[in-house]
Motif scaffolding. Structure first.
Motif, PDB file in Angstrom:
ATOM      1  N   GLY A 226     -12.221   5.214  -1.426  1.00 17.70           N
ATOM      2  CA  GLY A 226     -11.233   4.196  -1.771  1.00 17.70           C
ATOM      3  C   GLY A 226     -10.002   4.234  -0.880  1.00 17.70           C
ATOM      4  O   GLY A 226      -9.050   3.496  -1.110  1.00 17.70           O
ATOM      5  N   ARG A 227     -10.019   5.065   0.144  1.00 21.11           N
ATOM      6  CA  ARG A 227      -8.892   5.166   1.072  1.00 21.11           C
ATOM      7  C   ARG A 227      -9.344   4.727   2.463  1.00 21.11           C
ATOM      8  O   ARG A 227     -10.504   4.900   2.821  1.00 21.11           O
ATOM      9  CB  ARG A 227      -8.381   6.608   1.143  1.00 21.11           C
ATOM     10  CG  ARG A 227      -7.737   7.092  -0.136  1.00 21.11           C
ATOM     11  CD  ARG A 227      -7.580   8.615  -0.127  1.00 21.11           C
ATOM     12  NE  ARG A 227      -6.894   9.075  -1.309  1.00 21.11           N
ATOM     13  CZ  ARG A 227      -7.475   9.284  -2.485  1.00 21.11           C
ATOM     14  NH1 ARG A 227      -8.776   9.044  -2.633  1.00 21.11           N
ATOM     15  NH2 ARG A 227      -6.775   9.704  -3.520  1.00 21.11           N
TER      16      ARG A 227
ATOM     17  N   HIS B  27       5.472  -1.859   2.060  1.00 16.66           N
ATOM     18  CA  HIS B  27       4.609  -0.697   1.835  1.00 16.66           C
ATOM     19  C   HIS B  27       5.479   0.543   1.605  1.00 16.66           C
ATOM     20  O   HIS B  27       6.585   0.638   2.123  1.00 16.66           O
ATOM     21  CB  HIS B  27       3.691  -0.458   3.030  1.00 16.66           C
ATOM     22  CG  HIS B  27       2.830  -1.625   3.386  1.00 16.66           C
ATOM     23  ND1 HIS B  27       1.857  -2.116   2.535  1.00 16.66           N
ATOM     24  CD2 HIS B  27       2.791  -2.411   4.495  1.00 16.66           C
ATOM     25  CE1 HIS B  27       1.254  -3.146   3.109  1.00 16.66           C
ATOM     26  NE2 HIS B  27       1.817  -3.351   4.299  1.00 16.66           N
TER      27      HIS B  27
ATOM     28  N   LYS C 298       0.834  -1.197   0.000  1.00 14.70           N
ATOM     29  CA  LYS C 298       0.000   0.000   0.000  1.00 14.70           C
ATOM     30  C   LYS C 298       0.869   1.247   0.000  1.00 14.70           C
ATOM     31  O   LYS C 298       2.010   1.236   0.434  1.00 14.70           O
ATOM     32  CB  LYS C 298      -0.886   0.037   1.255  1.00 14.70           C
ATOM     33  CG  LYS C 298      -1.969  -0.996   1.298  1.00 14.70           C
ATOM     34  CD  LYS C 298      -2.815  -0.791   2.541  1.00 14.70           C
ATOM     35  CE  LYS C 298      -3.922  -1.824   2.623  1.00 14.70           C
ATOM     36  NZ  LYS C 298      -4.690  -1.696   3.866  1.00 14.70           N
ATOM     37  N   ARG C 299       0.261   2.336  -0.441  1.00 17.89           N
ATOM     38  CA  ARG C 299       0.856   3.660  -0.310  1.00 17.89           C
ATOM     39  C   ARG C 299       0.293   4.283   0.960  1.00 17.89           C
ATOM     40  O   ARG C 299      -0.922   4.517   1.044  1.00 17.89           O
ATOM     41  CB  ARG C 299       0.550   4.516  -1.538  1.00 17.89           C
ATOM     42  CG  ARG C 299       1.138   3.941  -2.824  1.00 17.89           C
ATOM     43  CD  ARG C 299       0.947   4.885  -4.005  1.00 17.89           C
ATOM     44  NE  ARG C 299      -0.433   5.293  -4.204  1.00 17.89           N
ATOM     45  CZ  ARG C 299      -1.314   4.636  -4.938  1.00 17.89           C
ATOM     46  NH1 ARG C 299      -0.974   3.504  -5.554  1.00 17.89           N
ATOM     47  NH2 ARG C 299      -2.543   5.085  -5.070  1.00 17.89           N
TER      48      ARG C 299
ATOM     49  N   GLU D  99      -3.163   5.502  -0.170  1.00 15.85           N
ATOM     50  CA  GLU D  99      -4.277   4.555  -0.082  1.00 15.85           C
ATOM     51  C   GLU D  99      -4.717   4.389   1.371  1.00 15.85           C
ATOM     52  O   GLU D  99      -5.825   3.950   1.640  1.00 15.85           O
ATOM     53  CB  GLU D  99      -3.846   3.200  -0.637  1.00 15.85           C
ATOM     54  CG  GLU D  99      -3.520   3.237  -2.107  1.00 15.85           C
ATOM     55  CD  GLU D  99      -2.892   1.959  -2.595  1.00 15.85           C
ATOM     56  OE1 GLU D  99      -3.431   1.377  -3.559  1.00 15.85           O
ATOM     57  OE2 GLU D  99      -1.848   1.538  -2.027  1.00 15.85           O
ATOM     58  N   HIS D 100      -3.806   4.725   2.297  1.00 20.34           N
ATOM     59  CA  HIS D 100      -4.097   4.591   3.724  1.00 20.34           C
ATOM     60  C   HIS D 100      -3.441   5.749   4.465  1.00 20.34           C
ATOM     61  O   HIS D 100      -2.299   6.107   4.179  1.00 20.34           O
ATOM     62  CB  HIS D 100      -3.549   3.257   4.247  1.00 20.34           C
ATOM     63  CG  HIS D 100      -3.781   3.035   5.707  1.00 20.34           C
ATOM     64  ND1 HIS D 100      -5.023   2.769   6.226  1.00 20.34           N
ATOM     65  CD2 HIS D 100      -2.923   3.055   6.770  1.00 20.34           C
ATOM     66  CE1 HIS D 100      -4.922   2.606   7.539  1.00 20.34           C
ATOM     67  NE2 HIS D 100      -3.656   2.790   7.883  1.00 20.34           N
TER      68      HIS D 100
END
Length: 194
Positions: free
Chosen positions: A122-123, A36, A3-4, A77-78
């Motif tokens: 989407g995050r 990540h 993930k980003r 993304e997170h």
């Protein structure tokens, strides 16, 4: 799956001596070891004014530091957001940062019927709050209102889901073993990207 991840360190003191900084470091180490990609936003080191006018919030040009923070958050993304509880809420500098970043057109907009449209869907997010009182007192007696305004309000209205919470209480009186346990917990959370 990698993930980003963006870590937002919300302590207003830039000195890296606070437990929240150690928690962020442990999370980043776990995340990077698991593959990540991590970026950091240290709110205390950013130069931005507080918003004072509705017009500036709605249609003003964000300062360069805020524009770059918006790009970083869009890349993510997170989000991991860490801050100390001050007077039952996030510190004023962090709130000022969120007011600058989560402007109309970046975080949400309105559709033709005036209903809000979430622009950051989407995050996912995790919010970690350190505090002097026991965490259960903040959650059950005070109902965690300051935390809810961030998770259910700002982040939720912008499209983040799910949003997880980690409350770490009695930080000042915590012994070394308990601190080490929390650092390991953060490392594991970083490794899983959650």
């Amino acid at each position: 799956m990698a993930k980003r991840i963006v870590i937002i360190q919300g302590h207003p003191d830039p000195r890296p001596t606070h437990f929240g900084h150690a928690l962020a470091d442990a999370y980043a180490k776990g995340a990077e070891a698991a593959g990540h990609e991590c970026r950091r936003l240290e709110v205390a080191t950013l130069d931005f004014p507080l918003l004072r006018l509705k017009e500036d919030f709605e249609s003003g040009t964000p300062p360069e530091s805020i524009r770059q923070a918006q790009e970083t958050i869009q890349w993510a993304e997170h989000l991991l957001i860490i801050f100390p509880l001050w007077n039952g809420m996030m510190p004023a500098l962090l709130k000022g940062f969120f007011e600058q970043v989560f402007r109309p057109g970046f975080a949400l907009t309105s559709d033709s019927h005036g209903m809000p449209k979430k622009l950051l869907t989407g995050r996912t997010a995790r919010v970690v709050v350190t505090m002097g009182m026991p965490a259960f007192v903040y959650r059950w007696y005070f109902r965690a209102h300051g935390l809810k305004s961030l998770t259910r309000g700002l982040l939720g209205f912008s499209g983040f889901a799910p949003i997880k919470e980690t409350l770490i209480g009695t930080v000042e009186g915590m012994d070394a073993a308990k601190r080490a346990g929390w650092l390991e917990t953060m490392r594991r959370l970083g490794s899983s990207g959650s």
